[in-house]
Structures are given as structure tokens and as C-alpha cells.
Motif scaffolding. Structure first.
Motif, mmCIF file in Angstrom:
data_model
loop_
_atom_site.group_PDB
_atom_site.id
_atom_site.type_symbol
_atom_site.label_atom_id
_atom_site.label_comp_id
_atom_site.label_asym_id
_atom_site.label_seq_id
_atom_site.Cartn_x
_atom_site.Cartn_y
_atom_site.Cartn_z
ATOM 1 N N ASP A 78 31.071 37.837 81.268
ATOM 2 C CA ASP A 78 32.165 37.827 82.244
ATOM 3 C C ASP A 78 32.353 39.198 82.906
ATOM 4 O O ASP A 78 31.627 40.149 82.604
ATOM 5 C CB ASP A 78 33.465 37.300 81.601
ATOM 6 N N ASN A 79 33.323 39.272 83.806
ATOM 7 C CA ASN A 79 33.661 40.523 84.505
ATOM 8 C C ASN A 79 32.453 41.189 85.162
ATOM 9 O O ASN A 79 32.347 42.428 85.181
ATOM 10 C CB ASN A 79 34.326 41.502 83.528
ATOM 11 N N ASP A 80 31.516 40.359 85.649
ATOM 12 C CA ASP A 80 30.309 40.873 86.318
ATOM 13 C C ASP A 80 29.563 41.905 85.473
ATOM 14 O O ASP A 80 28.948 42.845 85.992
ATOM 15 C CB ASP A 80 30.659 41.508 87.681
ATOM 16 N N GLY A 81 29.631 41.742 84.158
ATOM 17 C CA GLY A 81 28.817 42.592 83.286
ATOM 18 C C GLY A 81 29.358 43.985 83.036
ATOM 19 O O GLY A 81 28.637 44.832 82.512
ATOM 20 N N SER A 82 30.622 44.232 83.367
ATOM 21 C CA SER A 82 31.190 45.553 83.039
ATOM 22 C C SER A 82 32.713 45.475 82.930
ATOM 23 O O SER A 82 33.385 44.946 83.815
ATOM 24 C CB SER A 82 30.803 46.582 84.105
ATOM 25 N N ILE A 83 33.218 46.009 81.839
ATOM 26 C CA ILE A 83 34.669 46.068 81.636
ATOM 27 C C ILE A 83 35.036 47.519 81.355
ATOM 28 O O ILE A 83 34.376 48.183 80.538
ATOM 29 C CB ILE A 83 35.073 45.181 80.429
ATOM 30 N N ASN B 43 32.052 40.620 78.308
ATOM 31 C CA ASN B 43 32.110 39.767 77.123
ATOM 32 C C ASN B 43 31.024 38.710 77.234
ATOM 33 O O ASN B 43 30.778 38.163 78.323
ATOM 34 C CB ASN B 43 33.461 39.051 77.051
ATOM 35 N N LEU B 44 30.387 38.392 76.123
ATOM 36 C CA LEU B 44 29.343 37.372 76.112
ATOM 37 C C LEU B 44 29.979 36.062 75.629
ATOM 38 O O LEU B 44 30.558 36.018 74.540
ATOM 39 C CB LEU B 44 28.223 37.824 75.165
ATOM 40 N N ILE B 45 29.900 35.045 76.484
ATOM 41 C CA ILE B 45 30.577 33.780 76.164
ATOM 42 C C ILE B 45 29.562 32.646 76.262
ATOM 43 O O ILE B 45 28.930 32.450 77.306
ATOM 44 C CB ILE B 45 31.745 33.525 77.146
ATOM 45 N N ALA B 46 29.373 31.932 75.172
ATOM 46 C CA ALA B 46 28.391 30.837 75.157
ATOM 47 C C ALA B 46 29.076 29.547 74.750
ATOM 48 O O ALA B 46 29.914 29.540 73.857
ATOM 49 C CB ALA B 46 27.273 31.154 74.170
ATOM 50 N N THR B 47 28.731 28.476 75.428
ATOM 51 C CA THR B 47 29.314 27.191 75.040
ATOM 52 C C THR B 47 28.247 26.249 74.506
ATOM 53 O O THR B 47 27.116 26.210 74.991
ATOM 54 C CB THR B 47 30.030 26.498 76.218
ATOM 55 N N ILE C 155 32.472 33.571 71.472
ATOM 56 C CA ILE C 155 32.888 34.722 72.282
ATOM 57 C C ILE C 155 32.549 36.005 71.522
ATOM 58 O O ILE C 155 33.074 36.226 70.428
ATOM 59 C CB ILE C 155 34.404 34.689 72.571
ATOM 60 N N PHE C 156 31.663 36.804 72.094
ATOM 61 C CA PHE C 156 31.379 38.120 71.532
ATOM 62 C C PHE C 156 31.956 39.146 72.500
ATOM 63 O O PHE C 156 31.460 39.310 73.621
ATOM 64 C CB PHE C 156 29.875 38.331 71.335
ATOM 65 N N THR C 157 33.020 39.835 72.067
ATOM 66 C CA THR C 157 33.729 40.734 72.978
ATOM 67 C C THR C 157 33.155 42.148 72.938
ATOM 68 O O THR C 157 32.441 42.526 72.016
ATOM 69 C CB THR C 157 35.225 40.826 72.612
ATOM 70 N N VAL C 158 33.534 42.916 73.944
ATOM 71 C CA VAL C 158 33.209 44.344 73.996
ATOM 72 C C VAL C 158 34.477 45.149 73.694
ATOM 73 O O VAL C 158 35.594 44.624 73.747
ATOM 74 C CB VAL C 158 32.690 44.770 75.396
ATOM 75 N N GLN C 159 34.276 46.418 73.353
ATOM 76 C CA GLN C 159 35.360 47.414 73.284
ATOM 77 C C GLN C 159 36.584 46.993 72.471
ATOM 78 O O GLN C 159 37.714 47.337 72.809
ATOM 79 C CB GLN C 159 35.789 47.795 74.712
ATOM 80 N N PHE D 281 39.785 46.022 74.710
ATOM 81 C CA PHE D 281 39.623 45.862 76.162
ATOM 82 C C PHE D 281 38.862 44.593 76.544
ATOM 83 O O PHE D 281 39.078 44.038 77.616
ATOM 84 C CB PHE D 281 38.929 47.091 76.769
ATOM 85 N N GLY D 282 37.970 44.141 75.677
ATOM 86 C CA GLY D 282 37.215 42.915 75.987
ATOM 87 C C GLY D 282 38.129 41.704 76.015
ATOM 88 O O GLY D 282 38.232 40.997 77.017
ATOM 89 N N SER D 283 38.835 41.474 74.904
ATOM 90 C CA SER D 283 39.710 40.290 74.840
ATOM 91 C C SER D 283 40.856 40.407 75.840
ATOM 92 O O SER D 283 41.280 39.420 76.442
ATOM 93 C CB SER D 283 40.242 40.103 73.422
#
Ligand SMILES: [Zn+2]
Length: 378
Positions: free
Chosen positions: A46-51, A58-62, A136-140, A146-148
Motif C-alpha cells: 500500500d501507500n505506493d510502496g513508501s510510508i 505495508n504488504l497485504i495479501a489476501t 498484513i505485514f506492516t512497516v515501521q 507508522f505502518g498500521s
């Protein structure tokens, strides 16, 4: 039940990848490949690959459900580590993973991430009925969630509830509540003057701060409320009356009312002190870091969790948490999530360790959570 060798490999592969907050790119790419192999129907960043200036979203897989009427659940972990996390060399000895001692181990949160991947492997291998699963694998996470906090809502809209695998305690440990937190900056302004020649022309910002700090509530206020002044900086030289002193703190409580109360006591302590220095002034910056979360024992997320633990034979231990996690922001953003123990111990230190058995049990638990869905209904 779990494939122990596969879990060991995934875990050691993951911790060896350098993944500081804002620098999750490489681990994100690794996980994308794994999720693809596992058959995710959609994988997005999400967020165009940068937060927040980082190099990954964030990497989100369904994973689409294969049975009707089952809940849509989220399984979440975070990709980043606290420093020192470069060149981690995991060592497995006597059933315990440790680093070589010059870095953290990275079980926070690669133990959670490994457990989620293993649960998905088992789901795929055993063809069990399940509802929609969003991974959901979040960043930061480590530098302020900051990811969530910034997760794009369109990817999490239809999640009923979730499991954030990012806590200490063996499988079966679960945190169902967490506090709200404010961060506070108190900036005392004084007037600079030569301390030997004309101190009376000056106003000491440090004296103002000292008076305020002495009157400020501190530490544990009650079982669900804490506050802390954590850093202080001010002054430029011993012969100059200091014109600036900044004090940074925080306050947390699982009760909104109590939080507002302790924060206003902190603010009042500083205001009263500032009043004693008419030539000086005070600036207060206050920011809500995250909101409290509460998942009741009767809520579906915990009922399903208990069913999963009882199927696996893990004793359940429900407790409130004193810290903030992605689960706080997921609650604010639209789905309740509990914080699940994956065995990490002494995390954020070079002594960090993880029992091999706790890792396998966490993988088993994720599988049992997915499996329990079909006995649960929506
Ligand atoms: Zn963590």
C-alpha cells in the motif's frame, strides 16, 4: 504437525535480512515471493510502496475463502526490527535461538511472521475449509506504529477481526487490551544573559523546567495508567542563563478519562511553573500516539482464539498489555485485533532469545486459528 525444518529455515532466513524501520524493502520482497508461492489471490504494497520516508509500504495479501459463511480474519505481524539488527547470526543451541551476542535476534517480530507463513503452509497442505484471510505485514512498527497508522482502508474493509502475532509469552498468551498514549513536549523558554555579569537580566528555562518536573506526576499512577518524562535537553554553556529547555514525555492509560486527567496534571505542573517566570514562556505540544483497544472475552476474536488453543492443547492466558502495538491502530482503523504471544523473550536487547518450541507452537496456533473458523461460523 508443523514442519519444524521449514520453520527453522524461514525464521533464520528472515532474521538474516537487514530490516530496520524504514528499510524493510528486502524483507518485503522476500515475503512477497513466499506469499505468492502460498497461492495468495492478491498481493499489494500500500501507500505506493513508501510510508513516512521509508522504502516499503505495508504488504497485504489476501487468500480467498473456500467455504461460505466463515469469518474474514486478519493475521498480522511487522517487518521491521529495532537496531542493532545488521548481520544477525542466529544460533540454535539447546533448543533456544539466540544471536551471537552483538545484535538483537529479531524474533520481534520474525517469530510472528514465520508463524503466519507456517500456518498458511499447513492450511494449503491440509485443504481445510476457511474464510477469507488477509495477511498484513506492516512497516515501521518499532518507531511509532507508522505502518498500521497509515494502512490504506480499502484493503482492510471487510475484515471481521484479527490476530497480531507480536507479543511475548508462549502460544496461548493473548493481550486483549492496550492503552491510549499521548506524547508530550514541554518547551520552556527563558531569556539568555551572562550568568556572571548580569544574571538578573536572564530567565532560566532550566529552573522553570526543574520546578515543573518536581511537581509533575511520574511513573505508575494506577494499574492502568502510567506517565514518564523521558528526555530533557537545554542550555548552551555554564556561563549563560539558559533560554531554552525542552522536556519530552508520555502518558498512557487504558482509561480515556484517566489519561486525560494525568495529561492535564502534567500540563498544569508546567503551566504553574511558567507562571513563576513572567519573562519566560511555555510551549506545549501534545499528540495522540494511538488509541486504546479492548477486545472482550465474549467477542468473536477471543472466542475463536480460545477454541483454537483448546484444540491444540495450549493453556489460554488473557491479560491487558501496557504497550502500544499495531493492534491499537487496527482497532481504530476498523477491525478489532488481539495481540498474540509468540514466545519472544528479552526482545529489543542483545540477549533476545526464542525457544524453538515456542516458535513451532506459534505456527501450530496460527493453523489452529484458521482451522477453528469452520467450527465457529460467522
Ligand atoms: Zn514487535
Amino acid at each position: 504437525m508443523v514442519n519444524e525444518e521449514r520453520m527453522r529455515k524461514t525464521f533464520t532466513d528472515l532474521v538474516k535480512i537487514y530490516a530496520p524501520s524504514k528499510g524493510e524493502r528486502e524483507v518485503c520482497d522476500y515475503l512477497k515471493k513466499e506469499l505468492k508461492k502460498l497461492g495468495a489471490s492478491r498481493i499489494v504494497e500500500d501507500n505506493d510502496g513508501s510510508i513516512n520516508g521509508g522504502n516499503s509500504g505495508n504488504l497485504i495479501a489476501t487468500f480467498n475463502g473456500n467455504a461460505e459463511g466463515l469469518p474474514s480474519i486478519a493475521l498480522t505481524g511487522h517487518m521491521d526490527c529495532v537496531e542493532c539488527c545488521r548481520n544477525i547470526e542466529p544460533v540454535l543451541k539447546d533448543g533456544v535461538f539466540r544471536s551471537k551476542g552483538n545484535t538483537i535476534l529479531g524474533g520481534d517480530d520474525k517469530a510472528g511472521v514465520t508463524a503466519i507463513l507456517e500456518g498458511l503452509h499447513l492450511m494449503k497442505e491440509t485443504y481445510i475449509p476457511h474464510g477469507k484471510i488477509t495477511v498484513i505485514f506492516t512497516v515501521q512498527e518499532e518507531i511509532g506504529l507508522f505502518g498500521s497508522r497509515n494502512i490504506e482502508k480499502e484493503y482492510i474493509q471487510d475484515i471481521d477481526f484479527g490476530y497480531t502475532l507480536d507479543a511475548d509469552g508462549p502460544a496461548g498468551s493473548v493481550f486483549n487490551a492496550g492503552p491510549s498514549e499521548y506524547t508530550l513536549d514541554f518547551i520552556c523558554h527563558g531569556v539568555a544573559a551572562h550568568a556572571g555579569m548580569c544574571p538578573e537580566k536572564g530567565t532560566s528555562a532550566i529552573a522553570m523546567a526543574g520546578l515543573a518536573i518536581a511537581a509533575c506526576p511520574n511513573g505508575r499512577i494506577d494499574e492502568e495508567t502510567t506517565c514518564n518524562l523521558g528526555t530533557i535537553e537545554g542550555g548552551t554553556a555554564v556561563n549563560i542563563v539558559p533560554d531554552r529547555c525542552a522536556v519530552h514525555g508520555e502518558a498512557r492509560s487504558r482509561s480515556t478519562e484517566k489519561l486525560e486527567k494525568v495529561v492535564s496534571q502534567m500540563e498544569n505542573a508546567f503551566r504553574k511553573a511558567a507562571d513563576k517566570f513572567p519573562e519566560g514562556s511555555l510551549e506545549i505540544k501534545k499528540e495522540k500516539a494511538y488509541d486504546a483497544f479492548l477486545v472482550k472475552e465474549s467477542d468473536p476474536a477471543l472466542r475463536l482464539f480460545k477454541g483454537a488453543c483448546s484444540a491444540a492443547g495450549f493453556p489460554v492466558k488473557v491479560a491487558p498489555s501496557g504497550g502500544g502495538s499495531d493492534a491499537n491502530w487496527f482497532g481504530t482503523k476498523g477491525f478489532p485485533s488481539v495481540l498474540v504471544g509468540v514466545g519472544m523473550t528479552d526482545f529489543h536487547t542483545n540477549k533476545e532469545n526464542l525457544k524453538e518450541k515456542d516458535l513451532y507452537d506459534a505456527g501450530e496456533l496460527v493453523y489452529r486459528i484458521i482451522e477453528a473458523e469452520s467450527h465457529f461460523g460467522k
